[in-house]
Design a protein around this motif. Sequence first.
Motif, PDB file in Angstrom:
ATOM      1  N   ARG A  23       0.823  -1.075  -0.154  1.00  0.00           N
ATOM      2  CA  ARG A  23      -0.052   0.002  -0.332  1.00  0.00           C
ATOM      3  C   ARG A  23       0.681   1.252  -0.277  1.00  0.00           C
ATOM      4  O   ARG A  23       0.160   2.467  -0.580  1.00  0.00           O
ATOM      5  CB  ARG A  23      -0.562  -0.324   1.609  1.00  0.00           C
ATOM      6  CG  ARG A  23      -2.121  -0.547   1.072  1.00  0.00           C
ATOM      7  CD  ARG A  23      -3.263  -1.030   2.234  1.00  0.00           C
ATOM      8  NE  ARG A  23      -4.231  -1.691   1.955  1.00  0.00           N
ATOM      9  CZ  ARG A  23      -3.946  -2.447   3.066  1.00  0.00           C
ATOM     10  NH1 ARG A  23      -3.723  -2.521   4.305  1.00  0.00           N
ATOM     11  NH2 ARG A  23      -5.107  -3.250   3.085  1.00  0.00           N
ATOM     12  N   VAL A  24       1.935   1.211   0.998  1.00  0.00           N
ATOM     13  CA  VAL A  24       2.160   2.333   0.908  1.00  0.00           C
ATOM     14  C   VAL A  24       3.797   2.147  -0.827  1.00  0.00           C
ATOM     15  O   VAL A  24       3.163   4.012  -1.248  1.00  0.00           O
ATOM     16  CB  VAL A  24       3.859   1.871   2.066  1.00  0.00           C
ATOM     17  CG1 VAL A  24       5.107   3.381   1.747  1.00  0.00           C
ATOM     18  CG2 VAL A  24       3.200   1.818   3.575  1.00  0.00           C
ATOM     19  N   LEU A  25       4.324   1.105  -0.868  1.00  0.00           N
ATOM     20  CA  LEU A  25       4.640   1.308  -2.725  1.00  0.00           C
ATOM     21  C   LEU A  25       3.121   2.479  -3.491  1.00  0.00           C
ATOM     22  O   LEU A  25       3.662   2.928  -4.606  1.00  0.00           O
ATOM     23  CB  LEU A  25       5.210   0.486  -3.135  1.00  0.00           C
ATOM     24  CG  LEU A  25       6.442   0.116  -2.134  1.00  0.00           C
ATOM     25  CD1 LEU A  25       6.471  -1.291  -2.740  1.00  0.00           C
ATOM     26  CD2 LEU A  25       7.444   0.825  -2.483  1.00  0.00           C
ATOM     27  N   VAL A  26       2.105   1.717  -3.531  1.00  0.00           N
ATOM     28  CA  VAL A  26       1.751   2.202  -4.494  1.00  0.00           C
ATOM     29  C   VAL A  26       0.858   3.917  -4.010  1.00  0.00           C
ATOM     30  O   VAL A  26       1.039   4.226  -5.457  1.00  0.00           O
ATOM     31  CB  VAL A  26      -0.142   1.186  -4.397  1.00  0.00           C
ATOM     32  CG1 VAL A  26      -1.028   2.174  -5.118  1.00  0.00           C
ATOM     33  CG2 VAL A  26       0.240  -0.195  -4.902  1.00  0.00           C
ATOM     34  N   GLY A  27       0.700   4.200  -2.690  1.00  0.00           N
ATOM     35  CA  GLY A  27       0.653   5.752  -2.970  1.00  0.00           C
ATOM     36  C   GLY A  27       1.688   5.939  -3.261  1.00  0.00           C
ATOM     37  O   GLY A  27       1.889   7.131  -3.483  1.00  0.00           O
ATOM     38  N   LEU A  29       4.244   5.584  -5.813  1.00  0.00           N
ATOM     39  CA  LEU A  29       3.482   5.652  -7.619  1.00  0.00           C
ATOM     40  C   LEU A  29       2.936   6.346  -7.129  1.00  0.00           C
ATOM     41  O   LEU A  29       2.883   7.240  -8.185  1.00  0.00           O
ATOM     42  CB  LEU A  29       3.626   4.171  -7.645  1.00  0.00           C
ATOM     43  CG  LEU A  29       3.412   4.012  -9.876  1.00  0.00           C
ATOM     44  CD1 LEU A  29       5.150   4.701  -9.967  1.00  0.00           C
ATOM     45  CD2 LEU A  29       3.426   2.860  -9.547  1.00  0.00           C
ATOM     46  N   ALA A  30       1.814   6.168  -6.496  1.00  0.00           N
ATOM     47  CA  ALA A  30       0.573   6.995  -7.260  1.00  0.00           C
ATOM     48  C   ALA A  30       0.959   8.675  -7.415  1.00  0.00           C
ATOM     49  O   ALA A  30       0.463  10.065  -7.980  1.00  0.00           O
ATOM     50  CB  ALA A  30      -0.205   7.291  -6.278  1.00  0.00           C
ATOM     51  N   LEU A  31       1.432   9.296  -5.727  1.00  0.00           N
ATOM     52  CA  LEU A  31       1.945  10.513  -6.126  1.00  0.00           C
ATOM     53  C   LEU A  31       2.886  10.951  -6.685  1.00  0.00           C
ATOM     54  O   LEU A  31       2.842  12.172  -7.312  1.00  0.00           O
ATOM     55  CB  LEU A  31       2.853  11.147  -4.467  1.00  0.00           C
ATOM     56  CG  LEU A  31       2.908  11.973  -3.661  1.00  0.00           C
ATOM     57  CD1 LEU A  31       2.100  12.948  -4.212  1.00  0.00           C
ATOM     58  CD2 LEU A  31       3.643  11.752  -2.325  1.00  0.00           C
ATOM     59  N   LEU A  32       3.790   9.733  -7.028  1.00  0.00           N
ATOM     60  CA  LEU A  32       4.981  10.532  -8.068  1.00  0.00           C
ATOM     61  C   LEU A  32       4.210  10.568  -9.535  1.00  0.00           C
ATOM     62  O   LEU A  32       4.926  11.581 -10.255  1.00  0.00           O
ATOM     63  CB  LEU A  32       5.928   9.016  -8.347  1.00  0.00           C
ATOM     64  CG  LEU A  32       6.759   9.475  -8.858  1.00  0.00           C
ATOM     65  CD1 LEU A  32       7.571  10.486  -8.701  1.00  0.00           C
ATOM     66  CD2 LEU A  32       7.676   8.423  -9.441  1.00  0.00           C
ATOM     67  N   PHE A  34       1.196  12.267 -10.121  1.00  0.00           N
ATOM     68  CA  PHE A  34       0.069  12.970  -9.673  1.00  0.00           C
ATOM     69  C   PHE A  34       1.671  14.149 -10.335  1.00  0.00           C
ATOM     70  O   PHE A  34       1.527  15.687 -11.104  1.00  0.00           O
ATOM     71  CB  PHE A  34       0.231  13.325  -8.531  1.00  0.00           C
ATOM     72  CG  PHE A  34      -0.428  14.404  -7.987  1.00  0.00           C
ATOM     73  CD1 PHE A  34      -1.794  15.092  -8.970  1.00  0.00           C
ATOM     74  CD2 PHE A  34      -0.113  15.172  -7.559  1.00  0.00           C
ATOM     75  CE1 PHE A  34      -2.538  15.586  -8.733  1.00  0.00           C
ATOM     76  CE2 PHE A  34      -0.963  17.255  -7.067  1.00  0.00           C
ATOM     77  CZ  PHE A  34      -1.659  17.211  -7.954  1.00  0.00           C
ATOM     78  N   VAL A  35       2.792  14.003  -9.815  1.00  0.00           N
ATOM     79  CA  VAL A  35       3.746  14.866  -9.460  1.00  0.00           C
ATOM     80  C   VAL A  35       4.185  15.408 -10.839  1.00  0.00           C
ATOM     81  O   VAL A  35       4.676  16.709 -11.658  1.00  0.00           O
ATOM     82  CB  VAL A  35       5.007  14.988  -8.196  1.00  0.00           C
ATOM     83  CG1 VAL A  35       6.001  16.108  -8.650  1.00  0.00           C
ATOM     84  CG2 VAL A  35       4.437  15.238  -7.227  1.00  0.00           C
ATOM     85  N   VAL A  36       4.585  14.135 -11.641  1.00  0.00           N
ATOM     86  CA  VAL A  36       4.870  13.954 -13.411  1.00  0.00           C
ATOM     87  C   VAL A  36       3.425  14.974 -14.162  1.00  0.00           C
ATOM     88  O   VAL A  36       4.095  15.628 -14.861  1.00  0.00           O
ATOM     89  CB  VAL A  36       5.564  13.067 -13.820  1.00  0.00           C
ATOM     90  CG1 VAL A  36       5.546  12.847 -15.054  1.00  0.00           C
ATOM     91  CG2 VAL A  36       6.759  12.427 -12.873  1.00  0.00           C
ATOM     92  N   GLY A  37       2.471  14.272 -13.743  1.00  0.00           N
ATOM     93  CA  GLY A  37       1.663  14.969 -14.423  1.00  0.00           C
ATOM     94  C   GLY A  37       1.248  16.067 -14.242  1.00  0.00           C
ATOM     95  O   GLY A  37       1.149  17.312 -15.795  1.00  0.00           O
ATOM     96  N   LEU A  38       1.110  16.760 -13.321  1.00  0.00           N
ATOM     97  CA  LEU A  38       1.359  18.703 -12.979  1.00  0.00           C
ATOM     98  C   LEU A  38       2.470  19.010 -13.471  1.00  0.00           C
ATOM     99  O   LEU A  38       2.299  20.139 -14.196  1.00  0.00           O
ATOM    100  CB  LEU A  38       1.691  18.118 -11.522  1.00  0.00           C
ATOM    101  CG  LEU A  38       0.855  19.890 -11.081  1.00  0.00           C
ATOM    102  CD1 LEU A  38      -0.379  20.333 -11.264  1.00  0.00           C
ATOM    103  CD2 LEU A  38       1.424  20.265  -9.566  1.00  0.00           C
TER     104      LEU A  38
END
Length: 114
Positions: A23-27, A29-32, A34-38
Motif C-alpha cells: 500500500r505504501v509503494l502504491v501510494g 507511485l500514485a504521488l509520483l 501526480f507530480v510528474v503529470g502536474l
Amino acid sequence: MATRAMSPGEPGLTREHWNVTSRVLVGALALLLFVVGLYWVLGAERRALQDMEPGKRAVLFQESYASFETLCQEDPGGALTANCRRQARFLSQFPECGTACRTRTSRYLASWTR
C-alpha cells in the motif's frame, strides 16, 4: 495478526507487513505520477512557445506585450489586476521578454506569488 508462523531466524514478511508495504509503494507511485503529470501540464504553455516558429512567436509576443502595456499601465490593484497577472506570467515565458519586459511584468508577478 500474522497469517503464517515464522521461526526466529526465518527471513521474510508476514502477509500484514507485505500488505502495508505494498500500500505504501502504491501510494508513493500514485504521488509520483501526480507530480510528474502536474509538471507536464504546467510546462505545456512554455513548450508550445518554444516550439513556435521564431518569427510567429515574435509577432505573438509583440501583440501580447502591446496589449499588456495598454491595459496594465497602472499599478496593480485595479479591476484588471487578475488579467494583468495572467498576461505578465504569459509574457515572462517568451525568450523575447528582455529587461524592459521583465521590469514591467515584475510588479504583477511579485504580487501574484504572495
